[in-house]
Design a protein around this motif. Structure first.
Motif, PDB file in Angstrom:
ATOM      1  N   LYS A 232      18.087 -57.198 -69.302  1.00 32.04           N
ATOM      2  CA  LYS A 232      17.550 -57.724 -70.552  1.00 32.04           C
ATOM      3  C   LYS A 232      16.221 -57.064 -70.927  1.00 32.04           C
ATOM      4  O   LYS A 232      15.365 -56.820 -70.075  1.00 32.04           O
ATOM      5  N   ASP A 233      16.083 -56.788 -72.219  1.00 33.55           N
ATOM      6  CA  ASP A 233      14.841 -56.247 -72.759  1.00 33.55           C
ATOM      7  C   ASP A 233      13.777 -57.351 -72.759  1.00 33.55           C
ATOM      8  O   ASP A 233      13.920 -58.360 -73.451  1.00 33.55           O
ATOM      9  N   PRO A 234      12.685 -57.198 -72.009  1.00 27.70           N
ATOM     10  CA  PRO A 234      11.670 -58.265 -71.948  1.00 27.70           C
ATOM     11  C   PRO A 234      10.888 -58.435 -73.243  1.00 27.70           C
ATOM     12  O   PRO A 234      10.251 -59.453 -73.460  1.00 27.70           O
ATOM     13  N   THR A 235      10.965 -57.429 -74.143  1.00 31.22           N
ATOM     14  CA  THR A 235      10.207 -57.498 -75.410  1.00 31.22           C
ATOM     15  C   THR A 235      11.063 -57.959 -76.578  1.00 31.22           C
ATOM     16  O   THR A 235      10.636 -57.854 -77.725  1.00 31.22           O
ATOM     17  N   VAL A 236      12.276 -58.457 -76.295  1.00 35.38           N
ATOM     18  CA  VAL A 236      13.200 -58.791 -77.380  1.00 35.38           C
ATOM     19  C   VAL A 236      12.637 -59.860 -78.316  1.00 35.38           C
ATOM     20  O   VAL A 236      12.963 -59.901 -79.503  1.00 35.38           O
ATOM     21  N   THR A 237      11.787 -60.736 -77.827  1.00 34.37           N
ATOM     22  CA  THR A 237      11.231 -61.802 -78.675  1.00 34.37           C
ATOM     23  C   THR A 237      10.044 -61.320 -79.503  1.00 34.37           C
ATOM     24  O   THR A 237       9.507 -62.079 -80.307  1.00 34.37           O
ATOM     25  N   GLN A 238       9.647 -60.074 -79.316  1.00 31.29           N
ATOM     26  CA  GLN A 238       8.466 -59.579 -80.023  1.00 31.29           C
ATOM     27  C   GLN A 238       8.804 -58.500 -81.047  1.00 31.29           C
ATOM     28  O   GLN A 238       7.947 -58.091 -81.813  1.00 31.29           O
ATOM     29  N   ARG A 239      10.030 -58.024 -81.064  1.00 37.13           N
ATOM     30  CA  ARG A 239      10.387 -56.904 -81.930  1.00 37.13           C
ATOM     31  C   ARG A 239      11.206 -57.405 -83.109  1.00 37.13           C
ATOM     32  O   ARG A 239      12.350 -57.831 -82.956  1.00 37.13           O
ATOM     33  N   LEU A 240      10.632 -57.337 -84.283  1.00 35.27           N
ATOM     34  CA  LEU A 240      11.277 -57.832 -85.492  1.00 35.27           C
ATOM     35  C   LEU A 240      11.527 -56.695 -86.465  1.00 35.27           C
ATOM     36  O   LEU A 240      10.700 -55.797 -86.616  1.00 35.27           O
ATOM     37  N   LEU A 241      12.690 -56.740 -87.129  1.00 36.01           N
ATOM     38  CA  LEU A 241      12.938 -55.819 -88.235  1.00 36.01           C
ATOM     39  C   LEU A 241      12.048 -56.217 -89.409  1.00 36.01           C
ATOM     40  O   LEU A 241      11.887 -57.404 -89.702  1.00 36.01           O
ATOM     41  N   SER A 242      11.492 -55.222 -90.072  1.00 36.46           N
ATOM     42  CA  SER A 242      10.655 -55.532 -91.240  1.00 36.46           C
ATOM     43  C   SER A 242      11.519 -56.087 -92.353  1.00 36.46           C
ATOM     44  O   SER A 242      12.597 -55.591 -92.625  1.00 36.46           O
ATOM     45  N   GLY A 243      11.057 -57.098 -93.010  1.00 35.28           N
ATOM     46  CA  GLY A 243      11.824 -57.782 -94.056  1.00 35.28           C
ATOM     47  C   GLY A 243      10.962 -58.014 -95.270  1.00 35.28           C
ATOM     48  O   GLY A 243       9.965 -57.331 -95.440  1.00 35.28           O
ATOM     49  N   PRO A 244      11.249 -58.977 -96.101  1.00 32.31           N
ATOM     50  CA  PRO A 244      12.406 -59.879 -95.971  1.00 32.31           C
ATOM     51  C   PRO A 244      13.683 -59.246 -96.511  1.00 32.31           C
ATOM     52  O   PRO A 244      13.639 -58.221 -97.186  1.00 32.31           O
ATOM     53  N   PHE A 245      14.806 -59.871 -96.186  1.00 38.60           N
ATOM     54  CA  PHE A 245      16.084 -59.429 -96.728  1.00 38.60           C
ATOM     55  C   PHE A 245      16.317 -60.092 -98.085  1.00 38.60           C
ATOM     56  O   PHE A 245      15.704 -61.106 -98.411  1.00 38.60           O
ATOM     57  N   ALA A 246      17.214 -59.509 -98.868  1.00 41.44           N
ATOM     58  CA  ALA A 246      17.467 -59.988-100.229  1.00 41.44           C
ATOM     59  C   ALA A 246      18.126 -61.366-100.195  1.00 41.44           C
ATOM     60  O   ALA A 246      18.891 -61.678 -99.267  1.00 41.44           O
ATOM     61  N   PRO A 247      17.841 -62.206-101.185  1.00 38.97           N
ATOM     62  CA  PRO A 247      18.481 -63.528-101.263  1.00 38.97           C
ATOM     63  C   PRO A 247      20.004 -63.402-101.362  1.00 38.97           C
ATOM     64  O   PRO A 247      20.515 -62.534-102.064  1.00 38.97           O
ATOM     65  N   GLY A 248      20.694 -64.278-100.663  1.00 40.90           N
ATOM     66  CA  GLY A 248      22.158 -64.287-100.725  1.00 40.90           C
ATOM     67  C   GLY A 248      22.846 -63.279 -99.838  1.00 40.90           C
ATOM     68  O   GLY A 248      24.074 -63.224 -99.793  1.00 40.90           O
ATOM     69  N   VAL A 249      22.084 -62.454 -99.125  1.00 41.10           N
ATOM     70  CA  VAL A 249      22.687 -61.456 -98.239  1.00 41.10           C
ATOM     71  C   VAL A 249      23.037 -62.107 -96.910  1.00 41.10           C
ATOM     72  O   VAL A 249      22.194 -62.743 -96.271  1.00 41.10           O
ATOM     73  N   ASP A 250      24.283 -61.950 -96.504  1.00 42.92           N
ATOM     74  CA  ASP A 250      24.744 -62.471 -95.221  1.00 42.92           C
ATOM     75  C   ASP A 250      24.520 -61.390 -94.175  1.00 42.92           C
ATOM     76  O   ASP A 250      25.155 -60.333 -94.205  1.00 42.92           O
ATOM     77  N   LEU A 251      23.595 -61.626 -93.239  1.00 37.71           N
ATOM     78  CA  LEU A 251      23.325 -60.633 -92.211  1.00 37.71           C
ATOM     79  C   LEU A 251      24.520 -60.548 -91.265  1.00 37.71           C
ATOM     80  O   LEU A 251      24.781 -61.466 -90.494  1.00 37.71           O
ATOM     81  N   ALA A 252      25.249 -59.431 -91.370  1.00 42.13           N
ATOM     82  CA  ALA A 252      26.451 -59.235 -90.569  1.00 42.13           C
ATOM     83  C   ALA A 252      26.406 -57.857 -89.928  1.00 42.13           C
ATOM     84  O   ALA A 252      25.522 -57.041 -90.204  1.00 42.13           O
ATOM     85  N   ALA A 253      27.384 -57.589 -89.071  1.00 49.70           N
ATOM     86  CA  ALA A 253      27.405 -56.332 -88.320  1.00 49.70           C
ATOM     87  C   ALA A 253      27.433 -55.119 -89.231  1.00 49.70           C
ATOM     88  O   ALA A 253      26.873 -54.069 -88.905  1.00 49.70           O
ATOM     89  N   GLY A 254      28.094 -55.232 -90.392  1.00 48.40           N
ATOM     90  CA  GLY A 254      28.232 -54.105 -91.302  1.00 48.40           C
ATOM     91  C   GLY A 254      26.944 -53.650 -91.956  1.00 48.40           C
ATOM     92  O   GLY A 254      26.906 -52.600 -92.590  1.00 48.40           O
ATOM     93  N   LEU A 255      25.850 -54.425 -91.809  1.00 48.74           N
ATOM     94  CA  LEU A 255      24.562 -54.043 -92.396  1.00 48.74           C
ATOM     95  C   LEU A 255      23.740 -53.160 -91.473  1.00 48.74           C
ATOM     96  O   LEU A 255      22.687 -52.655 -91.881  1.00 48.74           O
ATOM     97  N   PHE A 256      24.194 -52.963 -90.243  1.00 52.12           N
ATOM     98  CA  PHE A 256      23.400 -52.235 -89.259  1.00 52.12           C
ATOM     99  C   PHE A 256      24.219 -51.135 -88.592  1.00 52.12           C
ATOM    100  O   PHE A 256      25.379 -51.334 -88.249  1.00 52.12           O
TER     101      PHE A 256
END
Length: 546
Positions: A232-256
């Motif tokens: 496990k990555d010990p820094t996983v709780t500290q690394r965030l993608l810059s946002g915010p995402f657009a309203p109504g967007v469903d964050l799914a596998a196809g976005l990444f």
């Protein structure tokens, strides 16, 4: 066999191109002399249901154990010691003298008529390949011998698709507890230097709350019951993608999409309509491309990591070149190399194959459009069959290595699951081959070799045969909705991201007598020793729900 003029051979089209067996242009090829029946398509043998089935079985025969066992004999005849001399005579492998390399010196022939006659004979009879070997070629190992050698190696993972009846699932907690895990993938072209040889690969995970993890992954260890080690990555709780995402967007596998070396993360769905590039090493955004007029809804990359395709609510698709430096991806081209049009509603699924020059897009208007990658030229539009008058969306697409196109469609507005979701298979040239009605709502889908791996909202992992779309194994229950599926590069495991944040790793389990609850393994990497306790637990959905 005794006629030296009979040199018939199977052309390559017999193994990959079913269209050559059909008279698709309806040419007038005459009629049979006795029955006066019109000549059109090639009459297939009884064992072939269709031209596609004929080619498929031919290719299977070419890769069969019988051919492997006799391959050296063919090499001896064409390139080896049986091409010339007494061995060739004994094997009835003698051809017209003009076909052999060096048999005729055209430059030495001064008579123009004689020269043209010899050239005509060479053109008519063809040319024998260069003789490469003067001794018999060794026999290829049989499948049984290969399996024995693999079993003796410590670092050889089992192919899960060859052991579908022995699959087991194990779960890893603590990556994103109670937050859906929308992406989990092991990039396939990760390089290791001589010093770090044997060190873990990187597994990248993305949670719905934008937490990104780069974990350690080793697919095989003969001392561990579940055939893998997860760090496990010990820094996983500290690394965030810059946002915010657009309203109504469903964050799914196809976005990444993760680059093939595991160093970059491409993401869509952002509020400013951008396609962003995040360095997984530095943990920050290194690229931001705003070319779409509306939100980016889906991304996909090709098998070799050369191009990336994006789809958007603005009904367009864009093909981007992945920039390389020293053989490693470093970002995207400043602007897309192609902008693709044709849909009348938002694009919700894309797929791309640089090798086959195919950029495929699916939309909420129920169409699948195929363009070329290199020129951006429109090729064809596919409309998957549907009996209902309800709107049809193309939610998932996948292109196999051989060019088969897999399409998942869903009827919008239909409350019941019956006949709502359907899987369609098309040939590389857009011919509809078959369809399969699904009893569940597909949330993610990928193609690996000759199999389709799918996860569903109803909490099942299904593995289907690519050519018939029928189930290859009983669906595996996951208890909660599946958010992402991916197959590791060795085809040894399926990584399943669940709605409750668990990571499920499906692979071939070992016999119970070889299991141990906890095993400490010393790993070498980045010049320092790391110790990891592999304590993943076998996943039992019935026990979990209790």
């Amino acid at each position: 066999m005794d006629n030296p003029n009979d040199v018939k051979e199977l052309i390559p089209e017999f193994f990959y191109f079913p269209e050559f067996l059909e008279n698709q242009n309806d040419f007038d090829l005459g009629r049979l002399q006795l029955s006066k029946e019109r000549v059109t398509d090639v009459v297939l043998p009884k064992w072939a249901k269709s031209p596609e089935d004929f080619i498929y079985k031919h290719r299977k025969a070419l890769e069969s154990e019988h051919v492997s066992a006799h391959l050296h004999e063919w090499i001896d005849l064409i390139f080896g010691y049986k091409q010339r001399g007494p061995a060739a005579v004994e094997a009835l492998n003698v051809f017209y003298y003009c076909t052999y390399e060096g048999a005729v010196d055209l430059d030495a022939i001064t008579d123009e008529k004689e020269r043209k006659a010899v050239e005509g004979m060479i053109s008519n009879f063809g040319q024998t390949p260069c003789q490469l070997l003067k001794e018999p070629h060794p026999v290829r190992l049989s499948q049984e011998e290969v399996e024995k050698r693999k079993a003796q190696q410590d670092s050889s993972p089992l192919n899960m698709f060859e052991h579908l009846s022995d699959l087991k699932s194990f779960f890893v907690e603590g990556i994103s507890d109670n937050v859906p895990l929308v992406k989990a993938v092991v990039p396939k072209n990760q390089s290791h230097s001589f010093i770090t040889q044997g060190s873990p690969d990187t597994m990248v995970t993305v949670s719905q709350n934008c937490l990104v993890g780069t974990h350690g992954w080793l697919p095989y260890n003969k001392n561990i019951s579940n055939y893998f080690t997860f760090i496990k990555d010990p820094t996983v709780t500290q690394r965030l993608l810059s946002g915010p995402f657009a309203p109504g967007v469903d964050l799914a596998a196809g976005l990444f999409v993760v680059s093939h070396d595991g160093k970059l993360l491409f993401s869509g769905g952002h509020w400013d309509n951008s396609l962003r590039v995040t360095s997984l090493v530095k943990g920050k955004t290194v690229g931001q491309h705003i070319r779409h007029m509306d939100v980016v809804t889906c991304l996909s990359t090709d098998h070799c990591g050369i191009h990336l395709i994006s789809g958007s609510r603005d009904t367009t698709c864009m093909v981007w070149q992945v920039l390389q430096q020293g053989g490693a991806p470093v970002g995207l081209s400043p602007k897309p190399i192609q902008v693709l049009y044709g849909h009348t509603d938002e694009v919700v699924s894309v797929a791309i194959s640089t090798e086959l020059d195919m950029a495929v897009s699916g939309s909420r208007d129920g169409t699948v459009i195929i363009h070329t990658v290199r020129r951006g030229q429109y090729m064809r539009c596919l409309r998957p069959p549907c009996d209902s008058s309800l709107p049809l969306s193309v939610l998932h697409l996948a292109v196999s290595w051989e060019g088969h196109l897999l399409v998942h469609t869903c009827l919008e507005g239909k409350a019941s699951l019956k006949d709502k979701n359907t899987l369609h298979l098309y040939s590389v040239n857009g011919k509809h081959l078959c369809s399969e009605r699904l009893k569940e709502q597909v949330t993610d889908m990928c193609v690996s070799g000759e199999y389709v791996v799918m996860g569903s909202e109803q909490g099942y992992l299904c593995i289907r045969d690519l050519y018939s779309l029928s189930l290859s194994a009983e669906p595996m229950a996951m208890r909660v909705p599946v958010r992402s599926v991916s197959v590791t590069k060795e085809q040894s495991h399926v990584l399943v991201g669940l709605d409750d944040g668990k990571l499920i790793i499906v692979g071939v389990g070992k016999p119970a007598e070889m299991r141990s609850s906890q095993i400490t393994r010393k790993l070498w990497g980045s010049g320092k020793r790391r110790t990891q306790i592999s304590a993943e637990t076998e996943y039992n959905p019935q026990q979990e729900s209790a």
